[in-house]
Motif scaffolding. Structure first.
Motif, mmCIF file in Angstrom:
data_model
loop_
_atom_site.group_PDB
_atom_site.id
_atom_site.type_symbol
_atom_site.label_atom_id
_atom_site.label_comp_id
_atom_site.label_asym_id
_atom_site.label_seq_id
_atom_site.Cartn_x
_atom_site.Cartn_y
_atom_site.Cartn_z
ATOM 1 N N ILE A 132 1.531 -16.582 -9.205
ATOM 2 C CA ILE A 132 2.072 -17.456 -10.245
ATOM 3 C C ILE A 132 1.215 -17.387 -11.508
ATOM 4 O O ILE A 132 1.723 -17.340 -12.627
ATOM 5 N N ILE A 133 -0.096 -17.415 -11.356
ATOM 6 C CA ILE A 133 -1.031 -17.178 -12.461
ATOM 7 C C ILE A 133 -1.908 -16.000 -12.054
ATOM 8 O O ILE A 133 -2.606 -16.073 -11.037
ATOM 9 N N LYS A 134 -1.873 -14.927 -12.820
ATOM 10 C CA LYS A 134 -2.674 -13.745 -12.513
ATOM 11 C C LYS A 134 -4.007 -13.846 -13.256
ATOM 12 O O LYS A 134 -4.042 -13.947 -14.474
ATOM 13 N N TYR A 135 -5.090 -13.805 -12.485
ATOM 14 C CA TYR A 135 -6.412 -14.013 -13.063
ATOM 15 C C TYR A 135 -7.117 -12.723 -13.457
ATOM 16 O O TYR A 135 -8.224 -12.758 -13.970
ATOM 17 N N SER A 136 -6.507 -11.604 -13.171
ATOM 18 C CA SER A 136 -7.035 -10.322 -13.636
ATOM 19 C C SER A 136 -5.877 -9.341 -13.730
ATOM 20 O O SER A 136 -4.756 -9.629 -13.286
ATOM 21 N N LYS A 137 -6.127 -8.181 -14.278
ATOM 22 C CA LYS A 137 -5.088 -7.163 -14.389
ATOM 23 C C LYS A 137 -5.066 -6.225 -13.189
ATOM 24 O O LYS A 137 -4.008 -5.834 -12.721
ATOM 25 N N ASP A 138 -6.256 -5.877 -12.705
ATOM 26 C CA ASP A 138 -6.282 -4.841 -11.663
ATOM 27 C C ASP A 138 -7.518 -4.907 -10.766
ATOM 28 O O ASP A 138 -7.907 -3.901 -10.185
ATOM 29 N N ILE A 139 -8.140 -6.070 -10.631
ATOM 30 C CA ILE A 139 -9.329 -6.164 -9.777
ATOM 31 C C ILE A 139 -8.908 -6.040 -8.318
ATOM 32 O O ILE A 139 -8.059 -6.800 -7.833
ATOM 33 N N GLU A 140 -9.484 -5.085 -7.629
ATOM 34 C CA GLU A 140 -9.140 -4.877 -6.223
ATOM 35 C C GLU A 140 -9.527 -6.100 -5.397
ATOM 36 O O GLU A 140 -10.644 -6.598 -5.480
ATOM 37 N N GLY A 141 -8.594 -6.585 -4.599
ATOM 38 C CA GLY A 141 -8.858 -7.750 -3.772
ATOM 39 C C GLY A 141 -8.507 -9.068 -4.424
ATOM 40 O O GLY A 141 -8.633 -10.123 -3.779
ATOM 41 N N ASP A 142 -8.041 -9.054 -5.675
ATOM 42 C CA ASP A 142 -7.646 -10.287 -6.360
ATOM 43 C C ASP A 142 -6.312 -10.762 -5.798
ATOM 44 O O ASP A 142 -5.266 -10.157 -6.050
ATOM 45 N N ILE A 143 -6.310 -11.860 -5.051
ATOM 46 C CA ILE A 143 -5.080 -12.306 -4.401
ATOM 47 C C ILE A 143 -4.089 -12.928 -5.381
ATOM 48 O O ILE A 143 -2.937 -13.153 -5.018
ATOM 49 N N SER A 144 -4.519 -13.182 -6.624
ATOM 50 C CA SER A 144 -3.575 -13.698 -7.612
ATOM 51 C C SER A 144 -2.633 -12.603 -8.117
ATOM 52 O O SER A 144 -1.733 -12.888 -8.915
ATOM 53 N N LEU A 145 -2.825 -11.385 -7.656
ATOM 54 C CA LEU A 145 -1.938 -10.275 -8.017
ATOM 55 C C LEU A 145 -0.898 -9.997 -6.942
ATOM 56 O O LEU A 145 -0.055 -9.111 -7.114
ATOM 57 N N LEU A 146 -0.947 -10.742 -5.837
ATOM 58 C CA LEU A 146 -0.125 -10.426 -4.664
ATOM 59 C C LEU A 146 1.159 -11.244 -4.621
ATOM 60 O O LEU A 146 1.176 -12.412 -5.017
ATOM 61 N N ASP A 147 2.222 -10.622 -4.085
ATOM 62 C CA ASP A 147 3.438 -11.386 -3.824
ATOM 63 C C ASP A 147 3.210 -12.272 -2.598
ATOM 64 O O ASP A 147 2.157 -12.209 -1.951
ATOM 65 N N VAL A 148 4.176 -13.091 -2.268
ATOM 66 C CA VAL A 148 3.972 -14.132 -1.257
ATOM 67 C C VAL A 148 3.572 -13.554 0.095
ATOM 68 O O VAL A 148 2.617 -14.027 0.726
#
Length: 240
Positions: A132-148
């Motif tokens: 819903i809110i992406k906290y980075s563009k491409d940091i590996e392991g950033d769960i804010s980039l993941l779908d549900v």
């Protein structure tokens, strides 16, 4: 700098509402998605004691750690985004009379190998709500980039690590909200709650937190919606 809130009183029911988000110490609402400092203050005071060790493995701008420092608790803060860690360290650069030990680290909530088993007294954290809110563009392991689905898989690993490092009979408090996709509610809060229960935690409290000052609220109010706007979040308090 004012270091304490005015007229603070501990919450006594399972419904929490903070129209004024709190601006004491270095707290502010500039970091998108951070929680009101009233939340970790209430949780820390209720579920820990002075000199305990607190963990926030989704540290963000450091709200939990600032409160730990003010309330004379020791704390470890982890975030996968180096910019967030830098922001937290900046927010922690104030003087107060406590003797707290505060540590920050760039790292993943799914890999806490540097914390021993049963080493933490209280977990107090606010993960992203999937992407819903992406906290980075491409940091590996950033769960804010993941779908549900991928987010929930990663949260299972997060829950296992939380269970491992928490002392027996101690508590883990986590705030999570539901989301909406294509007009339909995805009960992300209960899905995450169920993961923690399956890992072995038990429910101590389920708190409903009313949302205020959400940036997207005004936009959605102007649309011709056939659904209600989500205005609640959950604070799950688990016990090991």
């Amino acid at each position: 700098m004012k270091l304490q809130p005015n007229n603070f009183s501990l919450e006594t029911t399972t419904v929490w509402s903070f129209p004024e988000r709190g601006k004491w110490a270095t707290h502010s609402g500039k970091y998108r998605g951070n929680w009101s400092p009233y939340i970790p203050r209430n949780l820390i005071l209720r579920y820990s004691k002075q000199n305990d060790w607190i963990l926030d493995q989704f540290m963000g701008s450091g709200t939990t750690l600032v409160e730990a420092k003010l309330l004379n608790r020791n704390a470890v803060g982890i975030d996968i985004n180096p910019q967030s860690v830098f922001k937290s360290e900046t927010n922690l650069q104030f003087k107060c009379e406590t003797q707290s030990k505060i540590y920050t680290k760039v790292g993943s909530a799914s890999d806490l190998h540097f914390i021993k088993d049963n080493g933490i007294d209280f977990i107090c954290t606010h993960p992203p709500y999937a992407n819903i809110i992406k906290y980075s563009k491409d940091i590996e392991g950033d769960i804010s980039l993941l779908d549900v689905d991928d987010f929930l898989c990663k949260m299972e690993i997060v829950a296992k690590e939380a269970y491992r490092i928490l002392k027996k009979r101690k508590t883990c408090a986590i705030m999570m909200g539901d989301i909406r996709k294509n007009g339909k509610v995805i009960p992300l809060g209960f899905l995450v709650m169920n993961i923690f229960l399956q890992i072995g935690f038990v429910n101590k409290e389920i708190i409903i937190k009313e949302q205020h000052n959400c940036r997207s609220m005004q936009y959605w109010k102007k649309q011709n919606n056939d659904f209600l706007l989500l205005a609640h979040e959950y604070i799950f308090v688990f016990q090991k």
